[in-house]
Design a protein around this motif. Structure first.
Motif, PDB file in Angstrom:
ATOM      1  N   MET A  55       0.826  -1.198   0.000  1.00 43.67           N
ATOM      2  CA  MET A  55       0.000   0.000   0.000  1.00 43.67           C
ATOM      3  C   MET A  55       0.867   1.257   0.000  1.00 43.67           C
ATOM      4  O   MET A  55       0.658   2.148  -0.776  1.00 43.67           O
ATOM      5  CB  MET A  55      -0.934  -0.040   1.214  1.00 43.67           C
ATOM      6  N   ALA A  56       1.850   1.288   0.923  1.00 40.83           N
ATOM      7  CA  ALA A  56       2.727   2.460   0.976  1.00 40.83           C
ATOM      8  C   ALA A  56       3.478   2.620  -0.333  1.00 40.83           C
ATOM      9  O   ALA A  56       3.706   3.737  -0.789  1.00 40.83           O
ATOM     10  CB  ALA A  56       3.704   2.343   2.141  1.00 40.83           C
ATOM     11  N   ASP A  57       3.866   1.484  -0.948  1.00 43.74           N
ATOM     12  CA  ASP A  57       4.563   1.522  -2.224  1.00 43.74           C
ATOM     13  C   ASP A  57       3.715   2.222  -3.280  1.00 43.74           C
ATOM     14  O   ASP A  57       4.198   3.072  -4.013  1.00 43.74           O
ATOM     15  CB  ASP A  57       4.903   0.093  -2.658  1.00 43.74           C
ATOM     16  N   ALA A  58       2.437   1.899  -3.328  1.00 45.63           N
ATOM     17  CA  ALA A  58       1.544   2.511  -4.319  1.00 45.63           C
ATOM     18  C   ALA A  58       1.380   3.998  -4.055  1.00 45.63           C
ATOM     19  O   ALA A  58       1.401   4.803  -4.996  1.00 45.63           O
ATOM     20  CB  ALA A  58       0.193   1.809  -4.310  1.00 45.63           C
ATOM     21  N   LEU A  59       1.234   4.376  -2.781  1.00 43.77           N
ATOM     22  CA  LEU A  59       1.077   5.799  -2.448  1.00 43.77           C
ATOM     23  C   LEU A  59       2.351   6.580  -2.741  1.00 43.77           C
ATOM     24  O   LEU A  59       2.303   7.676  -3.297  1.00 43.77           O
ATOM     25  CB  LEU A  59       0.672   5.960  -0.983  1.00 43.77           C
ATOM     26  N   LEU A  60       3.491   6.013  -2.357  1.00 43.58           N
ATOM     27  CA  LEU A  60       4.758   6.687  -2.637  1.00 43.58           C
ATOM     28  C   LEU A  60       5.020   6.756  -4.135  1.00 43.58           C
ATOM     29  O   LEU A  60       5.493   7.776  -4.640  1.00 43.58           O
ATOM     30  CB  LEU A  60       5.913   5.988  -1.925  1.00 43.58           C
ATOM     31  N   SER A  61       4.702   5.688  -4.853  1.00 42.43           N
ATOM     32  CA  SER A  61       4.878   5.696  -6.307  1.00 42.43           C
ATOM     33  C   SER A  61       4.010   6.764  -6.947  1.00 42.43           C
ATOM     34  O   SER A  61       4.446   7.476  -7.855  1.00 42.43           O
ATOM     35  CB  SER A  61       4.542   4.330  -6.902  1.00 42.43           C
ATOM     36  N   ALA A  62       2.775   6.892  -6.476  1.00 42.61           N
ATOM     37  CA  ALA A  62       1.878   7.925  -7.014  1.00 42.61           C
ATOM     38  C   ALA A  62       2.414   9.318  -6.699  1.00 42.61           C
ATOM     39  O   ALA A  62       2.380  10.210  -7.552  1.00 42.61           O
ATOM     40  CB  ALA A  62       0.474   7.754  -6.449  1.00 42.61           C
ATOM     41  N   SER A  63       2.927   9.504  -5.494  1.00 42.05           N
ATOM     42  CA  SER A  63       3.502  10.799  -5.123  1.00 42.05           C
ATOM     43  C   SER A  63       4.732  11.111  -5.958  1.00 42.05           C
ATOM     44  O   SER A  63       4.921  12.243  -6.408  1.00 42.05           O
ATOM     45  CB  SER A  63       3.874  10.820  -3.640  1.00 42.05           C
ATOM     46  N   GLU A 106      19.039  21.552  -0.485  1.00 35.17           N
ATOM     47  CA  GLU A 106      18.842  20.800   0.752  1.00 35.17           C
ATOM     48  C   GLU A 106      18.021  19.543   0.490  1.00 35.17           C
ATOM     49  O   GLU A 106      18.303  18.474   1.048  1.00 35.17           O
ATOM     50  CB  GLU A 106      18.130  21.662   1.804  1.00 35.17           C
ATOM     51  N   MET A 107      17.003  19.662  -0.349  1.00 36.53           N
ATOM     52  CA  MET A 107      16.164  18.511  -0.681  1.00 36.53           C
ATOM     53  C   MET A 107      16.995  17.450  -1.411  1.00 36.53           C
ATOM     54  O   MET A 107      16.876  16.260  -1.146  1.00 36.53           O
ATOM     55  CB  MET A 107      14.965  18.943  -1.528  1.00 36.53           C
ATOM     56  N   ILE A 108      17.845  17.890  -2.327  1.00 37.35           N
ATOM     57  CA  ILE A 108      18.712  16.960  -3.049  1.00 37.35           C
ATOM     58  C   ILE A 108      19.640  16.238  -2.068  1.00 37.35           C
ATOM     59  O   ILE A 108      19.802  15.013  -2.139  1.00 37.35           O
ATOM     60  CB  ILE A 108      19.517  17.697  -4.143  1.00 37.35           C
ATOM     61  N   ALA A 109      20.226  16.975  -1.131  1.00 35.76           N
ATOM     62  CA  ALA A 109      21.121  16.364  -0.143  1.00 35.76           C
ATOM     63  C   ALA A 109      20.364  15.360   0.731  1.00 35.76           C
ATOM     64  O   ALA A 109      20.885  14.276   1.044  1.00 35.76           O
ATOM     65  CB  ALA A 109      21.762  17.447   0.723  1.00 35.76           C
ATOM     66  N   ARG A 110      19.152  15.702   1.095  1.00 33.86           N
ATOM     67  CA  ARG A 110      18.341  14.793   1.915  1.00 33.86           C
ATOM     68  C   ARG A 110      18.031  13.505   1.156  1.00 33.86           C
ATOM     69  O   ARG A 110      18.147  12.404   1.697  1.00 33.86           O
ATOM     70  CB  ARG A 110      17.061  15.510   2.319  1.00 33.86           C
ATOM     71  N   ASP A 130       7.742  16.318   1.620  1.00 36.24           N
ATOM     72  CA  ASP A 130       8.408  17.625   1.696  1.00 36.24           C
ATOM     73  C   ASP A 130       8.779  18.122   0.306  1.00 36.24           C
ATOM     74  O   ASP A 130       8.681  19.319   0.013  1.00 36.24           O
ATOM     75  CB  ASP A 130       9.647  17.560   2.589  1.00 36.24           C
ATOM     76  N   ALA A 131       9.213  17.210  -0.570  1.00 36.19           N
ATOM     77  CA  ALA A 131       9.515  17.601  -1.953  1.00 36.19           C
ATOM     78  C   ALA A 131       8.247  18.068  -2.659  1.00 36.19           C
ATOM     79  O   ALA A 131       8.284  19.048  -3.416  1.00 36.19           O
ATOM     80  CB  ALA A 131      10.150  16.430  -2.710  1.00 36.19           C
ATOM     81  N   GLU A 132       7.131  17.392  -2.417  1.00 29.63           N
ATOM     82  CA  GLU A 132       5.846  17.836  -2.988  1.00 29.63           C
ATOM     83  C   GLU A 132       5.514  19.243  -2.511  1.00 29.63           C
ATOM     84  O   GLU A 132       5.088  20.088  -3.302  1.00 29.63           O
ATOM     85  CB  GLU A 132       4.711  16.892  -2.581  1.00 29.63           C
ATOM     86  N   ASP A 133       5.699  19.494  -1.224  1.00 31.52           N
ATOM     87  CA  ASP A 133       5.421  20.828  -0.676  1.00 31.52           C
ATOM     88  C   ASP A 133       6.306  21.885  -1.334  1.00 31.52           C
ATOM     89  O   ASP A 133       5.838  22.975  -1.684  1.00 31.52           O
ATOM     90  CB  ASP A 133       5.640  20.848   0.841  1.00 31.52           C
ATOM     91  N   LEU A 134       7.577  21.559  -1.511  1.00 28.94           N
ATOM     92  CA  LEU A 134       8.506  22.495  -2.137  1.00 28.94           C
ATOM     93  C   LEU A 134       8.087  22.785  -3.585  1.00 28.94           C
ATOM     94  O   LEU A 134       8.047  23.944  -4.012  1.00 28.94           O
ATOM     95  CB  LEU A 134       9.928  21.935  -2.097  1.00 28.94           C
ATOM     96  N   LEU A 135       7.727  21.728  -4.322  1.00 28.26           N
ATOM     97  CA  LEU A 135       7.295  21.934  -5.706  1.00 28.26           C
ATOM     98  C   LEU A 135       5.955  22.666  -5.767  1.00 28.26           C
ATOM     99  O   LEU A 135       5.724  23.452  -6.695  1.00 28.26           O
ATOM    100  CB  LEU A 135       7.231  20.610  -6.457  1.00 28.26           C
ATOM    101  N   ASP A 136       5.078  22.441  -4.792  1.00 28.09           N
ATOM    102  CA  ASP A 136       3.824  23.204  -4.722  1.00 28.09           C
ATOM    103  C   ASP A 136       4.124  24.691  -4.543  1.00 28.09           C
ATOM    104  O   ASP A 136       3.492  25.542  -5.160  1.00 28.09           O
ATOM    105  CB  ASP A 136       2.948  22.731  -3.553  1.00 28.09           C
ATOM    106  N   VAL A 168      11.552   8.091   3.799  1.00 33.12           N
ATOM    107  CA  VAL A 168      11.310   8.306   2.371  1.00 33.12           C
ATOM    108  C   VAL A 168       9.996   9.052   2.184  1.00 33.12           C
ATOM    109  O   VAL A 168       9.923  10.031   1.427  1.00 33.12           O
ATOM    110  CB  VAL A 168      11.288   6.963   1.597  1.00 33.12           C
ATOM    111  N   LYS A 169       8.962   8.590   2.867  1.00 37.29           N
ATOM    112  CA  LYS A 169       7.655   9.229   2.733  1.00 37.29           C
ATOM    113  C   LYS A 169       7.716  10.698   3.151  1.00 37.29           C
ATOM    114  O   LYS A 169       7.216  11.567   2.453  1.00 37.29           O
ATOM    115  CB  LYS A 169       6.621   8.503   3.586  1.00 37.29           C
ATOM    116  N   ASP A 170       8.381  10.980   4.274  1.00 41.79           N
ATOM    117  CA  ASP A 170       8.521  12.361   4.722  1.00 41.79           C
ATOM    118  C   ASP A 170       9.256  13.215   3.684  1.00 41.79           C
ATOM    119  O   ASP A 170       8.847  14.339   3.395  1.00 41.79           O
ATOM    120  CB  ASP A 170       9.276  12.421   6.059  1.00 41.79           C
ATOM    121  N   ALA A 171      10.330  12.671   3.143  1.00 43.48           N
ATOM    122  CA  ALA A 171      11.108  13.416   2.153  1.00 43.48           C
ATOM    123  C   ALA A 171      10.297  13.667   0.889  1.00 43.48           C
ATOM    124  O   ALA A 171      10.331  14.766   0.316  1.00 43.48           O
ATOM    125  CB  ALA A 171      12.400  12.672   1.815  1.00 43.48           C
ATOM    126  N   VAL A 172       9.555  12.664   0.444  1.00 46.35           N
ATOM    127  CA  VAL A 172       8.742  12.820  -0.774  1.00 46.35           C
ATOM    128  C   VAL A 172       7.653  13.868  -0.549  1.00 46.35           C
ATOM    129  O   VAL A 172       7.414  14.719  -1.401  1.00 46.35           O
ATOM    130  CB  VAL A 172       8.149  11.460  -1.219  1.00 46.35           C
TER     131      VAL A 172
END
Length: 165
Positions: free
Chosen positions: A1-9, A129-133, A76-82, A70-74
């Motif tokens: 389940m988490a794989d599908a959500l992370l993949s979608a994100s 910073e996101m890239i380093a994370r 956070d990356a979504e928030d940054l791109l938003d 991984v989920k937190d980083a993804v």
């Protein structure tokens, strides 16, 4: 389940990174194409081990904890791109408003003057910073014994995910 959500994100992130509006905004704000490619590569590495991590999380608590990071980083990356997308839209509206002599013209000039150099540096440093994370997270896969490959693969353009045949 988490794989599908992370993949979608991750798919959403790749779509945003490939959008012309996003690329044009980055170009206008002095964020290099190399920075964008680096972010894509780091996300791709994380994406490639998701399936293996999803399977191993049930037998290895360290892998389960890694998936949380991984989920937190993804997200956070979504928030940054938003935020970048919001700034891009704001810039587009301000440009259209200034061309038509709209009522917010004076405010737009003031707003652009106030945020000009510092906003660009801040955004660039946040992307770095996101890239380093993501790099740190990607390096942890080796110690966890996670292998690349699995359920979904990215197309060569990095713009879409397709199921393997």
């Amino acid at each position: 389940m988490a794989d599908a959500l992370l993949s979608a994100s991750l798919q959403l992130l790749f779509d945003r990174l490939a959008s012309p509006e996003f690329i044009n905004f980055l170009g206008r704000h002095y964020l290099s194409d190399e920075l964008l490619r680096k972010l894509k590569r780091k996300l791709l590495v994380v994406h490639k081990v998701l399936h293996d991590a999803e399977v191993k999380q049930f037998s290895d608590p360290l892998v389960k904890e890694w998936l949380v990071h991984v989920k937190d980083a993804v997200y956070d990356a979504e928030d940054l791109l938003d935020e970048i997308a919001t700034d891009a839209l704001r810039s587009k509206i301000e440009a259209a408003d200034s061309q038509t002599g709209g009522p917010h013209r004076a405010w737009n000039k003031f707003s652009a003057w106030v945020k000009a150099p510092s906003a660009t540096l801040s955004m660039e440093s946040r992307v770095k910073e996101m890239i380093a994370r993501l790099e740190s997270i990607a390096q942890e896969k080796v110690g966890l014994g996670l292998k690349e490959g699995g359920g979904e693969k990215l197309s060569p353009s990095l713009g879409s995910i397709s199921q393997p045949k």
